[in-house]
Design a protein around this motif. Sequence first.
Motif, PDB file in Angstrom:
ATOM      1  N   LEU A   8      -5.219   5.969  -7.230  1.00  0.00           N
ATOM      2  CA  LEU A   8      -4.603   5.108  -6.097  1.00  0.00           C
ATOM      3  C   LEU A   8      -5.594   4.658  -5.373  1.00  0.00           C
ATOM      4  O   LEU A   8      -6.469   5.161  -4.683  1.00  0.00           O
ATOM      5  CB  LEU A   8      -3.739   5.784  -5.265  1.00  0.00           C
ATOM      6  CG  LEU A   8      -2.713   5.059  -4.281  1.00  0.00           C
ATOM      7  CD1 LEU A   8      -1.532   4.423  -5.381  1.00  0.00           C
ATOM      8  CD2 LEU A   8      -1.729   6.252  -3.330  1.00  0.00           C
ATOM      9  N   VAL A   9      -5.565   3.165  -5.292  1.00  0.00           N
ATOM     10  CA  VAL A   9      -6.588   2.435  -4.618  1.00  0.00           C
ATOM     11  C   VAL A   9      -5.941   1.540  -3.333  1.00  0.00           C
ATOM     12  O   VAL A   9      -5.051   0.958  -3.444  1.00  0.00           O
ATOM     13  CB  VAL A   9      -7.343   1.321  -5.557  1.00  0.00           C
ATOM     14  CG1 VAL A   9      -8.358   0.369  -4.791  1.00  0.00           C
ATOM     15  CG2 VAL A   9      -8.103   1.937  -6.700  1.00  0.00           C
ATOM     16  N   VAL A  10      -6.615   1.642  -2.204  1.00  0.00           N
ATOM     17  CA  VAL A  10      -6.016   1.331  -0.927  1.00  0.00           C
ATOM     18  C   VAL A  10      -6.903   0.175  -0.263  1.00  0.00           C
ATOM     19  O   VAL A  10      -7.760   0.875   0.590  1.00  0.00           O
ATOM     20  CB  VAL A  10      -5.475   2.361   0.053  1.00  0.00           C
ATOM     21  CG1 VAL A  10      -4.869   1.624   1.135  1.00  0.00           C
ATOM     22  CG2 VAL A  10      -4.747   3.513  -0.662  1.00  0.00           C
ATOM     23  N   PRO A  11      -6.871  -1.059  -0.330  1.00  0.00           N
ATOM     24  CA  PRO A  11      -7.796  -1.985   0.323  1.00  0.00           C
ATOM     25  C   PRO A  11      -7.096  -2.094   1.616  1.00  0.00           C
ATOM     26  O   PRO A  11      -6.036  -1.996   1.964  1.00  0.00           O
ATOM     27  CB  PRO A  11      -7.658  -3.112  -0.610  1.00  0.00           C
ATOM     28  CG  PRO A  11      -6.719  -3.127  -1.653  1.00  0.00           C
ATOM     29  CD  PRO A  11      -5.878  -1.481  -1.389  1.00  0.00           C
ATOM     30  N   PHE A  12      -7.909  -2.656   2.631  1.00  0.00           N
ATOM     31  CA  PHE A  12      -7.515  -3.359   3.821  1.00  0.00           C
ATOM     32  C   PHE A  12      -7.082  -4.406   3.289  1.00  0.00           C
ATOM     33  O   PHE A  12      -7.587  -5.431   2.588  1.00  0.00           O
ATOM     34  CB  PHE A  12      -8.840  -3.648   4.829  1.00  0.00           C
ATOM     35  CG  PHE A  12      -8.493  -3.984   6.116  1.00  0.00           C
ATOM     36  CD1 PHE A  12      -7.639  -3.350   7.009  1.00  0.00           C
ATOM     37  CD2 PHE A  12      -8.343  -5.132   6.201  1.00  0.00           C
ATOM     38  CE1 PHE A  12      -7.102  -3.896   8.045  1.00  0.00           C
ATOM     39  CE2 PHE A  12      -8.170  -6.039   7.462  1.00  0.00           C
ATOM     40  CZ  PHE A  12      -7.601  -5.332   8.319  1.00  0.00           C
ATOM     41  N   PRO A  13      -5.730  -5.231   4.040  1.00  0.00           N
ATOM     42  CA  PRO A  13      -5.372  -6.292   3.377  1.00  0.00           C
ATOM     43  C   PRO A  13      -5.990  -7.542   4.146  1.00  0.00           C
ATOM     44  O   PRO A  13      -5.678  -8.249   4.972  1.00  0.00           O
ATOM     45  CB  PRO A  13      -3.765  -6.209   4.316  1.00  0.00           C
ATOM     46  CG  PRO A  13      -3.911  -5.568   5.287  1.00  0.00           C
ATOM     47  CD  PRO A  13      -5.078  -4.394   5.258  1.00  0.00           C
ATOM     48  N   ALA A  14      -7.057  -7.764   3.499  1.00  0.00           N
ATOM     49  CA  ALA A  14      -7.932  -9.218   3.592  1.00  0.00           C
ATOM     50  C   ALA A  14      -8.656  -9.413   2.420  1.00  0.00           C
ATOM     51  O   ALA A  14      -8.765  -8.854   1.809  1.00  0.00           O
ATOM     52  CB  ALA A  14      -8.581  -9.052   4.838  1.00  0.00           C
ATOM     53  N   LEU A  21     -12.289  -4.458  -4.338  1.00  0.00           N
ATOM     54  CA  LEU A  21     -11.507  -3.225  -4.556  1.00  0.00           C
ATOM     55  C   LEU A  21     -10.912  -3.473  -5.950  1.00  0.00           C
ATOM     56  O   LEU A  21     -10.726  -2.639  -6.706  1.00  0.00           O
ATOM     57  CB  LEU A  21     -10.811  -2.683  -3.393  1.00  0.00           C
ATOM     58  CG  LEU A  21     -11.355  -1.625  -2.667  1.00  0.00           C
ATOM     59  CD1 LEU A  21     -10.534  -1.297  -1.481  1.00  0.00           C
ATOM     60  CD2 LEU A  21     -11.857  -0.251  -3.393  1.00  0.00           C
ATOM     61  N   LEU A  22     -10.337  -4.905  -6.250  1.00  0.00           N
ATOM     62  CA  LEU A  22      -9.880  -5.146  -7.486  1.00  0.00           C
ATOM     63  C   LEU A  22     -10.723  -5.032  -8.505  1.00  0.00           C
ATOM     64  O   LEU A  22     -10.504  -4.511  -9.649  1.00  0.00           O
ATOM     65  CB  LEU A  22      -9.200  -6.432  -7.409  1.00  0.00           C
ATOM     66  CG  LEU A  22      -7.845  -6.780  -7.061  1.00  0.00           C
ATOM     67  CD1 LEU A  22      -7.425  -8.348  -7.320  1.00  0.00           C
ATOM     68  CD2 LEU A  22      -6.991  -5.674  -7.862  1.00  0.00           C
ATOM     69  N   LYS A  23     -11.868  -5.576  -8.281  1.00  0.00           N
ATOM     70  CA  LYS A  23     -13.024  -5.401  -9.262  1.00  0.00           C
ATOM     71  C   LYS A  23     -13.451  -3.925  -9.814  1.00  0.00           C
ATOM     72  O   LYS A  23     -13.566  -3.510 -11.043  1.00  0.00           O
ATOM     73  CB  LYS A  23     -14.428  -6.203  -8.886  1.00  0.00           C
ATOM     74  CG  LYS A  23     -14.187  -7.642  -8.598  1.00  0.00           C
ATOM     75  CD  LYS A  23     -15.395  -8.190  -7.877  1.00  0.00           C
ATOM     76  CE  LYS A  23     -15.259  -9.698  -7.622  1.00  0.00           C
ATOM     77  NZ  LYS A  23     -16.522 -10.059  -6.995  1.00  0.00           N
TER      78      LYS A  23
END
Length: 458
Positions: A8-14, A21-23
């Motif tokens: 599970l990958v959790v980015p900050f929403p910006a 993080l998508l890469k």
Amino acid sequence: MAKLKHVLVVPFPAQGHLTPLLKLSHCIADHGVKVTVVNTESVHAQVVAANQQDEGSNRIRFVAFPDGLETDEERKDWAKLLESISRVMPGHLQEFIEKMKRQSNSNEDEKISFVIADMTAGWALEVAKRMGIERAGFWPAAVLSLALTLHIPKLIEGGVIDNDGIALKKDAIPISKKLPSYKSDDLTWSFPEDLMIQKTLFRWALAIVHHSTHSTSYLCNSFHELESSACGIIPGVLPVGPLLASTRLLHNRGSLWKEDLTCSNWLDQHPPQSVIYVAFGSTTIFSPEQFYELAHGLEQIGQPFLWVVRPEMTDGPVNKFHSAFLQRVRNHGKVVQWAPQEEVLAHPSVACFFTHCGWNSTLEGLSNGVPLLCRPYFADQHLNRSIICDVWRVGLGVDGDENGVITRHEVRTKILTVLGSDEIRSNCLRVKEMARKSVSEGGSSLKNLESFIELIKA
Ligand code: UDP
């Protein structure tokens, strides 16, 4: 059949957090690991609206949680957004992980076995720890800025900054004999224009320090050869960058705005190293006056330029000026709302990059050997400017006049200086080669990534 691991990958929403993080998610998925990325509902809606759904889209699953604000509420107030996210999202995350665990009774592959969370969304590391799940932090900026952040308690203790993060002396700030001292203007939470914003940024930095204790490894979008000293002083740091968009991601990079796909054709029509690419990332805001000066500066150079002017990039109306400007520069200037930046920077006709020094933009410029002209806006961008100009010497900064405005004269002079500097160009080519090696077979970042993936799969 062996069950798949599920990360599970959790980015900050910006934008600058989601993109790297998508890469990374795609790199992990390449190794047969199942990946789910968590977005806020608001960011998810923006990404869906802005991106083509191509074949590569299904490799990564996306889930969206509410960020606690109303659907139509403004999300420009960082203090409000940060407070809301850290209040509501840990609960949603925990529920989701529990749901996946329940589903694993019928499908073993659903159970979350590892969490990678942006350290600026470190509450996710806390949730994972509480639930007994393996985890790693992800740092989307320079390792040098992570070193500074993790050092905050010592800076307060030593009387270098106060409890609000304000530097108590103008002196350069040393945190380690192995690193150059930081300028007080380079403190990543510094925002002298608005002390409320500064306080918010500092509280955010303190939260990063707190949550860093929930993980022992920190993946970084950097590479060892670029920041060897900073990497050496943070135990657990794992540089895996530069994370670059693979062809799979080309039209679905998680952009929050629709990319203008006419840029490449336009660039094709220009000679090698002739175009000035100008883009200030996803959050920079200019006063109308500053906007006019930039525009006049670009116009006066008389060289082709490609300028990204995001919707709402100024804090006052500039429409009338803007349409007259577009008319005047129509033969050599192109203005778009959002560019496919990595493609642009890789294009041979690009000569230099006028940037706000966001870390992703910096790395993208370096990876393509493009000289940088630096006009930082906030957060880590001032620190990045210092490293770009003073340490790696791959660019120049533009400076404000007595009112802090970067004049058209300054823009013109500095762009011409960057374009004419053989030293900067040769440093850029050296760094580009270092970057390429680090992610190639046997390179430091690739080795780190491979050993990290082994850990996930164990
Ligand atoms: N970007 C883009 N098109 C644009 C401007 C920016 O695709 O017209 C991307 C850029 O490639 C980078 C990200 O948006 O990956 C911006 O991240 P950065 O860290 O540079 O700055 P931030 O937006 O976080 O300030």
